[in-house]
Enzyme design. Structure first.
Site, PDB file in Angstrom:
ATOM      1  CB  CYS A  81      -0.905  -0.269   1.054  1.00 43.59           C
ATOM      2  SG  CYS A  81      -1.867   1.420   1.433  1.00 43.59           S
ATOM      3  CB  CYS A 129      -4.958  -0.807   2.256  1.00 39.93           C
ATOM      4  SG  CYS A 129      -3.785  -1.293   4.026  1.00 39.93           S
ATOM      5  CB  CYS A 132      -4.770   3.416   5.061  1.00 40.78           C
ATOM      6  SG  CYS A 132      -4.218   3.011   4.176  1.00 40.78           S
ATOM      7  CB  CYS A 152      -8.945  -4.647 -11.526  1.00 37.33           C
ATOM      8  SG  CYS A 152      -8.301  -3.164 -13.501  1.00 37.33           S
TER       9      CYS A 152
END
Length: 163
Positions: A81, A129, A132, A152
């Site tokens: 991330c 994620c 976060c 994607c």
């Protein structure tokens, strides 16, 4: 029998039924929102991220297809991330989907969470994620074996860590 008098009543009943459903639908959106271990103010996210990363990760934007350098990333490693560094995808699950966005057939265990995105007018499975809450992209059911999934992802939402 004159049916014109029943039309306004039916329309009113439909309107009332739809109105009654709105609080339940709003509760679903609130139920999808949750606290994440990594949290910052909007101003702090703007300071920490590039303009492109902020637009995608915090405002649910989408990058122009074909623009991510990660499309050509074929080394062994981990895609993380861009907002908090959490490991999200192994390079072993990356494949060329032909869509113009980095695609994977599976995330790492516990790395992503899901919500329903209605921004196109139909439901899509949005990928976030788990540390976060950053918007990463969407998952579709047209990927390769073994999962049949196509994660994607926006390249600007990811960083690559070789190894």
């Amino acid at each position: 029998m004159d049916h014109t008098a029943t039309l306004p009543r039916r329309a009113m009943l439909r309107w009332l039924a739809a109105s009654a459903a709105l609080p339940a639908l709003a509760a679903c959106d609130k139920a999808q929102a949750k606290g994440y271990p990594v949290q910052f103010s909007d101003g702090e996210w703007k300071r920490r991220l590039t303009a492109e990363q902020y637009y995608i990760l915090r405002k649910k934007g989408t990058e122009v297809p074909g623009t991510s350098p990660l499309l050509k990333e074929h080394r062994k490693g981990t895609f993380t991330c861009a907002a908090d560094g959490q490991a999200l995808f192994s390079s072993g699950t990356k494949f060329d989907s032909g869509t113009g966005w980095p695609s994977f057939w599976a995330p790492l265990p516990g790395a992503v969470a899901y919500s329903t995105d209605w921004e196109t007018g139909y439901p899509r499975k949005e990928v976030h994620c788990t540390r976060c809450g950053g918007h990463l992209g969407h998952v579709f059911d047209d990927g390769p074996k073994p999962t049949g999934k196509r994660y994607c992802m926006n390249g600007d939402a990811l960083l690559f860590r070789p190894g």
